[in-house]
Design an enzyme around this catalytic site. Structure first.
Site, PDB file in Angstrom:
ATOM      1  CB  CYS A 130      68.753  88.633 -39.301  1.00 58.65           C
ATOM      2  SG  CYS A 130      69.181  88.643 -41.068  1.00 58.65           S
ATOM      3  CG  HIS A 271      71.364  91.243 -37.506  1.00 59.10           C
ATOM      4  ND1 HIS A 271      72.253  90.366 -38.086  1.00 59.10           N
ATOM      5  CD2 HIS A 271      70.558  91.690 -38.515  1.00 59.10           C
ATOM      6  CE1 HIS A 271      71.999  90.280 -39.382  1.00 59.10           C
ATOM      7  NE2 HIS A 271      70.990  91.072 -39.664  1.00 59.10           N
ATOM      8  CG  ASN A 301      72.848  90.876 -42.891  1.00 56.87           C
ATOM      9  OD1 ASN A 301      72.911  89.890 -42.166  1.00 56.87           O
ATOM     10  ND2 ASN A 301      71.714  91.529 -43.109  1.00 56.87           N
TER      11      ASN A 301
END
Length: 345
Positions: A130, A271, A301
């Site tokens: 990520c 993020h 996500n």
């Protein structure tokens, strides 16, 4: 490394080597799969419901690739859209940098994307989960500032839905698929628009978020074992604690290098992992809600794709304008975390 110590950013002289070239960020594009998996859809096959998921994560739905779709295809299309916005032809791209943890091929997908968009330069994959897209932007800036390359296309793309245990409500509710891209272009050395950055990692935290290799016996007696990857395993509590400490720390470090204060930030683009993390970081820096870019509710996500997806929507929606100062940070498996302070356009 003490994540409990987070100092307020302070203005100081910026001691940076004079660069042959600078870097600017001029085109962005994104693509998400067409198939939507809502919280209500999930409740049909795992013990959960919309209220439980939304309250804990802020997620209402996620986009997922189907069997006949590929990460390469959506990543290439995101790259094309970024080039179109930038007004740069594919044949003028010197490097395609794919940030992903879930390529379509074990050996990487960057070269396939390069071919699909018609670029003629180099291409390779970067794996940092990520944090990958932010680290990719920083790497791209290094490539252009030494004068070697003029245009670097940074693509963040992931399809973690393929690596989720859909019976584990602790992880399956979180992840979606998508791709986003930004063109990084060389400028005059006194016009470097990456103002500050910070990259960190701690392998001691690996156990909190991983998808480890597992080996099974081969079908043929005496042959070596066959390798495959386990579904994503996550200790949500530990990852949350890590993120709410690490993200302010790395953003503070980047602000300090840039010689800026939090009041100088026009937009916080983090993020998109959990709305509670976004809120905690914004509160830590006293950044008002309207300056925080969040599209988590619609995408979940998307790992390395989440920042460019959010950035693309904000730029095309007219929120982020040329000259705006953006504070961005990625964090996740590794454990890795990174931040960058840059001006758009």
């Amino acid at each position: 490394m003490d994540l409990n110590v987070i100092e307020e950013p302070k203005v100081r002289p910026v001691r940076r080597k004079r660069l042959a070239k600078g870097a600017r960020f001029i085109g962005v594009g994104s693509v998400a799969p067409t198939t939507t998996l809502s919280n209500d859809d999930l409740s049909a096959f795992v013990d959960t419901n919309d209220e439980w998921i939304a309250t804990r994560t802020g997620i209402r739905a996620r986009k997922v690739l189907q069997k006949d779709e590929s990460l390469t295809a959506i990543a290439a299309e995101a790259g094309k859209r970024a080039l179109e916005m930038a007004g740069v032809a594919a044949e003028d791209v010197d490097l395609v940098l794919l940030c992903t943890s879930s390529p379509d091929d074990l050996f990487g997908s960057a070269t396939q994307i390069q071919s699909a968009i018609g670029a003629k330069g180099a291409a390779f994959d970067l794996t940092a989960a990520c944090s990958g897209f932010v680290i990719g932007l920083i790497n791209a800036r290094q490539w252009v500032t030494d004068g070697k390359y003029h245009n670097v296309l940074v693509i963040g793309a992931d399809a973690l839905s393929r690596y989720v245990d859909w019976t584990d409500r602790g992880t399956c509710i979180l992840f979606g698929d998508g791709a986003g891209a930004v063109l990084v272009q060389a400028t005059a050395g006194d016009d470097d628009r990456l103002l500050g950055y910070d990259i960190r990692s701690d392998g001691g935290g690996y156990k909190s978020l991983k998808a480890p290799l597992q080996c099974t016996a081969a079908e043929n007696a005496g042959a070596p074992p066959r390798g495959s990857f386990q579904p994503i395993l996550m200790n949500g509590r530990e990852v949350f604690k890590f993120a709410v400490k690490a993200v302010p720390q790395t953003v503070s470090a980047s602000l300090e290098e840039a010689g800026l204060l939090t009041d100088d930030i026009d937009w916080l683009v983090l993020h998109q992992a959990n709305q509670r993390i976004l809120d905690a970081v914004a509160e830590r820096f006293h950044i008002p809600h309207e300056k925080v870019i969040s599209n988590l509710a619609n995408y979940g996500n998307t790992s390395a794709a989440s920042i460019p997806l959010a950035l693309d929507e904000a730029v095309r929606g007219g929120k982020i304008k040329p000259g705006d100062v953006i504070a961005s940070a990625g964090f996740g498996a590794g454990l890795t975390w990174a931040s960058a302070i840059f001006t758009w356009g």
